[in-house]
Design a protein around this motif. Structure first.
Motif, PDB file in Angstrom:
ATOM      1  N   ILE A  36      -6.905  -9.056  -3.652  1.00 17.71           N
ATOM      2  CA  ILE A  36      -6.170  -7.851  -3.233  1.00 17.71           C
ATOM      3  C   ILE A  36      -6.015  -6.894  -4.420  1.00 17.71           C
ATOM      4  N   MET A  38      -7.540  -3.177  -4.455  1.00 20.04           N
ATOM      5  CA  MET A  38      -6.728  -1.964  -4.668  1.00 20.04           C
ATOM      6  C   MET A  38      -7.345  -1.118  -5.792  1.00 20.04           C
ATOM      7  N   GLU A  98      -1.076   3.036  -9.706  1.00 16.42           N
ATOM      8  CA  GLU A  98      -1.354   3.674  -8.403  1.00 16.42           C
ATOM      9  C   GLU A  98      -0.525   4.946  -8.238  1.00 16.42           C
ATOM     10  N   CYS A 142      -2.429   5.833   2.730  1.00 20.84           N
ATOM     11  CA  CYS A 142      -2.664   4.401   2.495  1.00 20.84           C
ATOM     12  C   CYS A 142      -2.152   3.992   1.111  1.00 20.84           C
ATOM     13  N   TRP A 182       1.196   2.593   1.292  1.00 25.22           N
ATOM     14  CA  TRP A 182       1.204   1.223   1.832  1.00 25.22           C
ATOM     15  C   TRP A 182       0.944   0.231   0.702  1.00 25.22           C
ATOM     16  N   TYR A 183       0.040   0.603  -0.217  1.00 22.97           N
ATOM     17  CA  TYR A 183      -0.285  -0.313  -1.328  1.00 22.97           C
ATOM     18  C   TYR A 183       0.918  -0.471  -2.263  1.00 22.97           C
ATOM     19  N   ALA A 208       3.408  -2.628  -0.662  1.00 23.52           N
ATOM     20  CA  ALA A 208       2.961  -4.027  -0.653  1.00 23.52           C
ATOM     21  C   ALA A 208       3.253  -4.678  -2.009  1.00 23.52           C
ATOM     22  N   LEU A 209       2.986  -3.942  -3.097  1.00 23.60           N
ATOM     23  CA  LEU A 209       3.227  -4.503  -4.436  1.00 23.60           C
ATOM     24  C   LEU A 209       4.729  -4.664  -4.694  1.00 23.60           C
ATOM     25  N   THR A 234      -0.849  -4.453   2.748  1.00 19.86           N
ATOM     26  CA  THR A 234      -2.139  -4.083   2.137  1.00 19.86           C
ATOM     27  C   THR A 234      -3.218  -4.065   3.208  1.00 19.86           C
ATOM     28  N   THR A 243      -5.284  -0.902   4.678  1.00 20.95           N
ATOM     29  CA  THR A 243      -6.722  -0.825   4.384  1.00 20.95           C
ATOM     30  C   THR A 243      -7.571  -0.758   5.652  1.00 20.95           C
TER      31      THR A 243
END
Ligand code: HEM
Length: 369
Positions: free
Chosen positions: A43, A47, A110, A124, A127-128, A131-132, A171, A175
């Motif tokens: 992942i 990313m 990011e 998106c 979203w990453y 997620a982190l 993630t 994606t």
């Protein structure tokens, strides 16, 4: 780097499936072999690959390749502690610390890329970052376990839900909404708006489900309802725009579509049986997702740059029967959910089918240097 991470993930998934038949280990050992050593570094690598695409910026600096490697190291340390059967091992805290540092660096990079863009970044990206943040919170929960021993079980539930639904779920669902239109070769006109509107629902779903599973079950039902707010619009829009591609035997699209269905079923099953739901999550969601995504992306990772007939040919071979393979994975998860261990064999068969095609693609790349 990415092909290597795909190979490590395939080996980790395969060994996590086969090991329980041969040796008796703590369940956490297999779980972390597949998820912390296999999925987490992959992942991170994915990313690093997608963020430049989402922010229309250049490739990441080479030094950032240390982030997936740090994640692999953290996963390895966690597996080592669980294989030794030591739930209080200092290796676990070192692993949580290393994972936390790597996740924080990646999230900061990011956000920096997002801020440096002219105009708004692709949704998106948010979203990453979310997620982190879930991964970081999940690892903080591990660090809190020895400080708060009476709440160990609750913290474990909090950790596992934040990781599965938050880190992996957010993630993946971010994606696929970018990847599926590419695989289908057709633009999804509603994707950006849906991603923007869906994130608060999905993130609230993660937090409510995790806190509910840990401390107060009614919250988990609210979490499930909140997830529905993110998943229903996705299913509805895809069935309108990509119906033909979704109901096909070949190509990455049916595999990615089945992964989203597997995710929804695992969420619903979690309300009834947490152990069965975890297996359904891995077999019915992660496996079709990882093989579908790798089928679409591996040719690009093996030979970056302009897309040629070579890429098309390799992609077609990797995703041949991907719809049937996705159904096999989903069936595997449902069989295990109903108590049948032979479901694991279905999953091994599906993984082998993909692994043979992937090995062919790598060999083909090596022969056509
Ligand atoms: C690398 C850093 C990590 C550390 C140090 C760590 C640590 C732990 C610990 C201490 C437990 C409780 C084990 C028990 O009491 O039986 C646990 C459970 C769990 N963790 Fe992690 N974890 C890490 C990463 C992850 C990741 C990345 C995932 C998923 C993406 C994950 C998923 C899970 C799951 C599903 C369980 C429940 C396992 C079971 O029920 O036996 N963990 N983890």
């Amino acid at each position: 780097m990415l092909p290597l991470l795909v190979i490590v993930a395939l080996l980790s998934f395969g060994s996590a499936l086969v090991l329980p038949w041969r040796v008796s280990l703590l369940p956490a050992a297999h779980v972390h072999l597949a998820l912390a050593m296999g999925a987490m570094p992959l992942i991170f690598g994915a990313m690093l690959h997608f963020i430049p695409v989402l922010t229309r910026s250049g490739a990441p600096a080479k030094v950032l390749a240390f982030l997936p490697l740090a994640a692999l190291g953290a996963g390895g340390m966690a597996v080592y502690a669980f294989v030794r059967g030591d739930l209080l091992s200092p290796w676990l805290h070192a692993a949580a610390g290393l994972g936390l540092v790597a996740a924080s660096f990646l999230a900061a990079w990011e956000m920096k890329r997002g801020r440096a863009m002219l105009g708004d970044p692709h949704p998106c990206l948010h979203w990453y970052v979310a997620a982190l943040a879930c991964l970081a919170l999940a690892l903080l929960a591990v660090a809190a376990m020895p400080l708060w021993p009476a709440e160990r079980l609750a913290l474990k539930r909090f950790h596992l839900h934040l990781n599965l639904l938050g880190f992996i779920g957010l993630t993946a669902l971010g994606t696929v909404q970018v990847l599926l239109p590419t695989a289908a070769g057709r633009f999804d006109p509603k994707a950006a708006l849906r991603l923007r509107r869906g994130l608060p629902w999905a993130l609230a779903g993660v937090v409510l489900t995790a806190a509910g599973a840990a401390w107060w079950p009614p919250l988990a039902w609210l979490g499930l309802a909140s997830w529905a707010g993110a998943l229903f619009p996705l299913g509805r829009d895809w069935l309108v725009v990509y119906r033909k591609e979704l109901f096909a035997w070949h190509g990455a699209v049916p595999s990615l579509g089945l992964a989203v269905l597997g995710f929804g079923l695992a969420l619903a099953a979690g309300a009834v049986s947490s152990a069965g739901a975890a297996h359904l999550f891995v077999l019915g969601f992660l496996f079709p997702l990882a093989t579908g995504a790798a089928g679409q992306l591996l040719p690009l990772w093996l030979r970056p740059g302009r897309q040629t007939e070579w890429h098309e040919g390799v992609r077609a071979r990797l995703t041949r029967w991907a719809g049937a393979r996705g159904l096999l994975f989903l069936a595997a998860g449902l069989v295990v959910l109903c108590g049948g261990r032979e479901g694991f064999l279905f999953a091994v068969a599906g993984l082998l089918h993909f692994a043979v095609a992937a090995a062919g693609a790598v060999a083909n790349r090596a022969c056509t240097q």
